[in-house]
Design an enzyme around this catalytic site. Structure first.
Site, PDB file in Angstrom:
ATOM      1  N   HIS A 182      -6.009 -12.664   0.040  1.00 50.85           N
ATOM      2  CA  HIS A 182      -5.232 -11.579   1.022  1.00 50.85           C
ATOM      3  C   HIS A 182      -5.796 -10.041   0.785  1.00 50.85           C
ATOM      4  O   HIS A 182      -5.302  -9.302   1.396  1.00 50.85           O
ATOM      5  CB  HIS A 182      -3.781 -11.375   0.791  1.00 50.85           C
ATOM      6  CG  HIS A 182      -3.306 -12.927   0.900  1.00 50.85           C
ATOM      7  ND1 HIS A 182      -3.058 -13.728  -0.005  1.00 50.85           N
ATOM      8  CD2 HIS A 182      -2.714 -13.342   2.062  1.00 50.85           C
ATOM      9  CE1 HIS A 182      -2.566 -14.981   0.475  1.00 50.85           C
ATOM     10  NE2 HIS A 182      -2.164 -14.636   1.861  1.00 50.85           N
ATOM     11  N   GLY A 225       5.378   0.049  -0.979  1.00 48.95           N
ATOM     12  CA  GLY A 225       5.508  -1.175   0.015  1.00 48.95           C
ATOM     13  C   GLY A 225       4.799  -0.886   1.241  1.00 48.95           C
ATOM     14  O   GLY A 225       4.220  -1.794   1.982  1.00 48.95           O
ATOM     15  N   ARG A 238       1.636   4.526   3.245  1.00 50.13           N
ATOM     16  CA  ARG A 238       1.859   5.380   2.002  1.00 50.13           C
ATOM     17  C   ARG A 238       0.670   5.469   1.193  1.00 50.13           C
ATOM     18  O   ARG A 238       0.269   6.403   0.439  1.00 50.13           O
ATOM     19  CB  ARG A 238       3.250   4.713   1.387  1.00 50.13           C
ATOM     20  CG  ARG A 238       3.767   5.764   0.235  1.00 50.13           C
ATOM     21  CD  ARG A 238       4.226   6.850   0.966  1.00 50.13           C
ATOM     22  NE  ARG A 238       5.608   7.363   1.183  1.00 50.13           N
ATOM     23  CZ  ARG A 238       6.385   8.337   1.303  1.00 50.13           C
ATOM     24  NH1 ARG A 238       5.619   9.529   1.379  1.00 50.13           N
ATOM     25  NH2 ARG A 238       7.420   8.393   1.913  1.00 50.13           N
ATOM     26  N   ARG A 243      -5.046  -7.554   7.188  1.00 55.36           N
ATOM     27  CA  ARG A 243      -3.459  -7.429   7.669  1.00 55.36           C
ATOM     28  C   ARG A 243      -3.123  -5.794   7.685  1.00 55.36           C
ATOM     29  O   ARG A 243      -1.819  -5.505   7.586  1.00 55.36           O
ATOM     30  CB  ARG A 243      -2.654  -8.200   6.808  1.00 55.36           C
ATOM     31  CG  ARG A 243      -2.841  -9.836   6.900  1.00 55.36           C
ATOM     32  CD  ARG A 243      -1.833 -10.267   6.108  1.00 55.36           C
ATOM     33  NE  ARG A 243      -1.801 -11.795   6.319  1.00 55.36           N
ATOM     34  CZ  ARG A 243      -1.152 -12.612   6.922  1.00 55.36           C
ATOM     35  NH1 ARG A 243      -0.012 -12.241   7.097  1.00 55.36           N
ATOM     36  NH2 ARG A 243      -1.641 -13.930   6.990  1.00 55.36           N
ATOM     37  N   GLY A 264       8.296   3.085  -5.112  1.00 56.95           N
ATOM     38  CA  GLY A 264       9.089   2.925  -3.685  1.00 56.95           C
ATOM     39  C   GLY A 264      10.549   3.640  -3.528  1.00 56.95           C
ATOM     40  O   GLY A 264      10.718   4.610  -4.170  1.00 56.95           O
ATOM     41  N   THR A 265      11.182   3.204  -2.560  1.00 60.23           N
ATOM     42  CA  THR A 265      12.603   3.924  -2.330  1.00 60.23           C
ATOM     43  C   THR A 265      13.628   2.655  -2.497  1.00 60.23           C
ATOM     44  O   THR A 265      13.298   1.430  -2.683  1.00 60.23           O
ATOM     45  CB  THR A 265      12.905   4.274  -0.840  1.00 60.23           C
ATOM     46  OG1 THR A 265      12.609   3.290  -0.135  1.00 60.23           O
ATOM     47  CG2 THR A 265      11.688   5.431  -0.483  1.00 60.23           C
ATOM     48  N   SER A 267      16.829   6.969  -1.411  1.00 64.74           N
ATOM     49  CA  SER A 267      16.660   7.424  -0.049  1.00 64.74           C
ATOM     50  C   SER A 267      17.872   7.347   0.640  1.00 64.74           C
ATOM     51  O   SER A 267      18.022   8.260   1.554  1.00 64.74           O
ATOM     52  CB  SER A 267      15.662   6.523   0.938  1.00 64.74           C
ATOM     53  OG  SER A 267      15.851   5.203   0.596  1.00 64.74           O
ATOM     54  N   ASP A 268      18.872   6.692   0.210  1.00 72.09           N
ATOM     55  CA  ASP A 268      20.116   6.361   0.872  1.00 72.09           C
ATOM     56  C   ASP A 268      21.057   5.876  -0.077  1.00 72.09           C
ATOM     57  O   ASP A 268      20.945   5.398  -1.223  1.00 72.09           O
ATOM     58  CB  ASP A 268      20.222   5.644   2.010  1.00 72.09           C
ATOM     59  CG  ASP A 268      19.490   4.202   1.595  1.00 72.09           C
ATOM     60  OD1 ASP A 268      18.374   4.230   1.652  1.00 72.09           O
ATOM     61  OD2 ASP A 268      20.398   3.198   1.420  1.00 72.09           O
TER      62      ASP A 268
HETATM   63  N1  HPA Z   1      18.404  -1.951   0.233  1.00 72.35           N
HETATM   64  C1  HPA Z   1      17.332  -2.508   0.033  1.00 72.35           C
HETATM   65  N2  HPA Z   1      16.232  -1.560  -0.143  1.00 72.35           N
HETATM   66  C2  HPA Z   1      16.227  -0.506   0.143  1.00 72.35           C
HETATM   67  C3  HPA Z   1      17.433   0.226   0.379  1.00 72.35           C
HETATM   68  C4  HPA Z   1      18.631  -0.347   0.708  1.00 72.35           C
HETATM   69  O1  HPA Z   1      19.813   0.015   1.138  1.00 72.35           O
HETATM   70  N3  HPA Z   1      17.242   1.667   0.611  1.00 72.35           N
HETATM   71  C5  HPA Z   1      15.884   1.620   0.190  1.00 72.35           C
HETATM   72  N4  HPA Z   1      15.333   0.609  -0.113  1.00 72.35           N
END
Ligand code: HPA
Length: 239
Positions: free
Chosen positions: A4, A20, A24, A43, A89-90, A204-205
């Protein structure tokens, strides 16, 4: 040459940053590294090697989720002699004291994925852990350069982004700081091959408070996380 990645041996550095998103990876290579070469486009899961402060560093897209990340981690460790993978990552915040834009270092990764169960065949629940040395220096570097707030602890590597069944409140109560989708798989592959891994994420959230970040805010915290990852790579190369 692996299935890969299909780079030549020697094209990938000892330490690999592992976002990921392959775009990025491209952004990092273009903005943080010098003397960059692209070693894979398979890919569109791009991989680059360059230099940061003279130290060779690679950056490879992992894709989303444990199965994708495990493929690339396995090939990096076994076919390219990579020593250390640092996921960047986030994640979604789970505990209230973990705010959006904070950085979380995954000391351990709890998971609902069957991957670890399959490896250990229900004999044990394997505790997927970060490498302590990498974790320690990433934390130290972040503190010294004032790139925080940085939290260290247990994160959840969830198989599903959209998961209505998950008891987020209970997980938070048991100390889960944040949810992402790759760390437990990467830690398991590192353990299998006696290599090192760390997952670091910017929030991120937030699953409990509903807070979200703007794209611009994400960019700034992402830059802080990048600095931690790159300085950690330099530190590991010096030793
Ligand atoms: N869930 C899974 N992965 C994530 C999230 C989430 O809410 N936010 C950023 N990566």
């Amino acid at each position: 040459m692996s299935i890969h990645i299909a780079a030549e041996k020697g094209q990938i550095a000892k330490t690999v940053l592992f976002p990921g998103d392959p775009l990025r990876a491209k952004f990092i290579a273009e903005n943080f590294l010098e003397d960059v070469t692209q070693y894979t486009t398979i890919r569109n899961m791009f991989g680059f090697t360059g230099k940061y402060k003279g130290v060779p560093v690679s950056v490879q897209g992992s894709g989303m989720g444990i199965p994708s990340a495990m493929i690339y981690a396995e090939e990096l460790f076994t076919d390219y002699d990579v020593d250390t993978i640092i996921r960047i990552g986030t994640a979604g915040g789970m505990k209230e004291e973990v705010k959006v834009r904070d950085i979380v270092l995954g000391q351990g990764a709890t998971t609902d994925s069957s991957v670890l169960k399959n490896i250990f065949r229900d004999q044990v629940s394997f505790a997927a852990l970060a490498d302590f040395d990498v974790l320690y220096h990433a934390y130290r570097i972040g503190q010294e350069h004032n790139l925080g707030p940085i939290h260290v602890g247990n994160i959840l590597s969830s198989d599903r982004f959209y998961n209505e069944e998950l008891d987020n409140a209970k997980l938070a109560d048991y100390g889960i700081l944040a949810v992402e989708m790759e760390a437990a798989g990467i830690y398991a592959v590192a353990a299998k091959h006696h290599k090192r891994a760390l997952a670091m994420c910017t929030i991120s959230d937030h699953l409990i408070t509903g807070e979200v970040t703007s794209a611009q805010e994400r960019e700034q915290t992402f830059t802080n996380m990048m600095k931690i990852a790159l300085e950690t790579a330099c530190h590991l190369a010096d030793k």
